[in-house]
Design an enzyme around this catalytic site. Structure first.
Site, short mmCIF file in Angstrom:
data_model
loop_
_atom_site.label_atom_id
_atom_site.label_comp_id
_atom_site.label_asym_id
_atom_site.label_seq_id
_atom_site.Cartn_x
_atom_site.Cartn_y
_atom_site.Cartn_z
N LYS A 133 -31.54 -22.70 -27.02
CA LYS A 133 -32.30 -23.70 -26.25
C LYS A 133 -31.37 -24.88 -25.92
O LYS A 133 -30.21 -24.67 -25.62
CB LYS A 133 -33.54 -24.15 -27.03
CG LYS A 133 -34.35 -22.97 -27.56
CD LYS A 133 -35.69 -23.38 -28.07
CE LYS A 133 -36.38 -22.18 -28.71
NZ LYS A 133 -37.79 -22.37 -28.96
N GLY A 155 -41.51 -21.57 -33.06
CA GLY A 155 -41.15 -22.82 -33.72
C GLY A 155 -42.22 -23.37 -34.64
O GLY A 155 -42.14 -24.52 -35.08
N SER A 169 -40.70 -17.50 -34.78
CA SER A 169 -40.57 -17.82 -36.21
C SER A 169 -39.98 -16.68 -37.04
O SER A 169 -40.36 -16.50 -38.20
CB SER A 169 -41.92 -18.28 -36.78
OG SER A 169 -42.32 -19.49 -36.16
N HIS A 202 -38.85 -17.50 -20.39
CA HIS A 202 -39.25 -18.06 -21.69
C HIS A 202 -40.48 -18.95 -21.49
O HIS A 202 -40.59 -19.65 -20.49
CB HIS A 202 -38.09 -18.86 -22.30
CG HIS A 202 -38.32 -19.19 -23.73
ND1 HIS A 202 -39.17 -20.19 -24.13
CD2 HIS A 202 -37.83 -18.63 -24.87
CE1 HIS A 202 -39.18 -20.24 -25.46
NE2 HIS A 202 -38.38 -19.30 -25.93
N ASN A 262 -31.44 -17.68 -29.35
CA ASN A 262 -31.70 -18.58 -28.21
C ASN A 262 -31.50 -20.01 -28.71
O ASN A 262 -32.33 -20.52 -29.46
CB ASN A 262 -33.15 -18.38 -27.73
CG ASN A 262 -33.56 -19.41 -26.69
OD1 ASN A 262 -32.71 -20.09 -26.11
ND2 ASN A 262 -34.86 -19.53 -26.46
N GLU A 269 -43.23 -12.83 -27.24
CA GLU A 269 -43.20 -14.07 -28.00
C GLU A 269 -44.54 -14.79 -27.88
O GLU A 269 -44.78 -15.51 -26.89
CB GLU A 269 -42.11 -14.99 -27.45
CG GLU A 269 -40.71 -14.42 -27.54
CD GLU A 269 -39.68 -15.52 -27.56
OE1 GLU A 269 -38.97 -15.62 -28.56
OE2 GLU A 269 -39.60 -16.30 -26.59
N GLU A 293 -41.25 -21.69 -22.66
CA GLU A 293 -40.95 -23.11 -22.46
C GLU A 293 -40.62 -23.39 -20.99
O GLU A 293 -40.90 -24.47 -20.48
CB GLU A 293 -39.81 -23.54 -23.39
CG GLU A 293 -40.29 -23.62 -24.83
CD GLU A 293 -39.22 -23.46 -25.90
OE1 GLU A 293 -38.02 -23.49 -25.57
OE2 GLU A 293 -39.61 -23.27 -27.08
C1 PEP Z 1 -37.85 -18.79 -29.10
O1 PEP Z 1 -37.97 -19.91 -28.67
O2 PEP Z 1 -37.49 -17.87 -28.35
C2 PEP Z 1 -38.15 -18.57 -30.52
C3 PEP Z 1 -38.45 -17.36 -30.90
O3 PEP Z 1 -38.11 -19.66 -31.33
P1 PEP Z 1 -38.31 -19.69 -32.92
O4 PEP Z 1 -37.54 -18.53 -33.50
O5 PEP Z 1 -37.74 -21.02 -33.35
O6 PEP Z 1 -39.77 -19.56 -33.18
#
Ligand code: PEP
Length: 250
Positions: free
Chosen positions: A12, A173, A212, A92, A10, A167, A94
């Site tokens: 973003k 992140g 992460s 997501h 992803n 998630e 976000e």
């Molecule tokens: C995400 O935003 O879907 C995600 C998993 O981000 P990260 O791997 O950077 O934690």
């Protein structure tokens, strides 16, 4: 039987034409992998990425639930498909946070995407407060129950085009990752919800972990029961970071 793993990047709001070389590098190795791999890119890059990496699965990061209409700045699932996308992320955290998306809105988006022929990565996850209050399983189960696609979109083979991405918001992140026991507990609960929704066919939908994931922790996470792949943010932007995750899944 274990499901074929799926690793989805992803990007973003990252990436311009200068980054198409990374898409190409990822696609060349991913094409030889025994797991499924996809990149969900900013909409501006989708069509060019499809051309730069023929046959490789490129996706969007969101879609509107409607086919068309007065929705300035939005994109329909049919538009993503028309640009060459094969999948899209919906829900997501976000977007849930920054755009106030509810489970009902996310369900409608998932249904629209499936009806447009796209595969769907449907995200759910708890906040740190919810986890610390011991409510993670209840909250995430309720999210998935309310946002899974049903009706016409769920008729005939849908679970194979549907993946759930668990998630935890506090893991995205941050470099923090839940214990493998916590991931296993959540994925088992999600599998139960999928079977409750779709019967035995719910065993065919992949459940991804996201938050992460890196080359250094991917193998341990992929070894957890009912972890059928990963949704990867930061570590998907560069082939050098992403391909070790793909290798761990393959
Ligand atoms: C995400 O935003 O879907 C995600 C998993 O981000 P990260 O791997 O950077 O934690």
């Amino acid at each position: 039987m274990a499901l074929k793993k799926l690793v989805v990047g992803n990007w973003k709001m990252h990436g311009t034409s200068a980054d198409l070389a990374e898409v190409n590098a990822i696609s060349l190795t991913a094409g030889t992998s025994t797991c499924d791999v996809a990149l969900c890119l900013p909409a501006t890059l989708i069509e060019r990425a499809v051309r730069a990496a023929p046959g490789f699965a490129i996706g969007g990061q969101d879609c509107h639930a409607a086919d068309k209409g007065a929705h300035t700045g939005d994109l329909s699932a049919a538009m993503l498909a028309d640009a060459g996308a094969m999948l899209t992320i919906v829900g997501h955290s976000e977007r849930r946070e920054a755009h106030g998306e509810t489970d009902a809105v996310i369900r409608a988006k998932a249904e629209a995407a499936l009806l447009a022929g796209l595969s769907v990565i449907l995200c759910i996850g708890e906040s740190l407060d919810m986890r610390e209050a011991g409510q993670a399983i209840a909250v995430v189960s309720a999210q998935v129950d309310a946002s899974l696609p049903h009706g016409e979109a769920a008729a005939g083979g849908v679970p194979q085009r549907l993946a759930i991405a668990y998630e935890p918001i506090w893991a995205i992140g941050t470099g923090k990752v839940p214990s493998t026991a916590d991931i296993a507990e959540m994925h088992a609960a999600l599998r139960q919800r999928l079977v409750a929704a779709y019967g035995d066919a719910g065993r065919q939908a992949r459940i991804l972990y996201g938050g992460s994931v890196k080359g250094s922790n991917a193998a341990e996470i992929f070894a957890v029961a009912d972890v059928d792949g990963a949704l990867v943010g930061g570590a998907s932007l560069k082939a050098a970071d992403f391909l070790p995750i793909v290798a761990a899944a393959a």
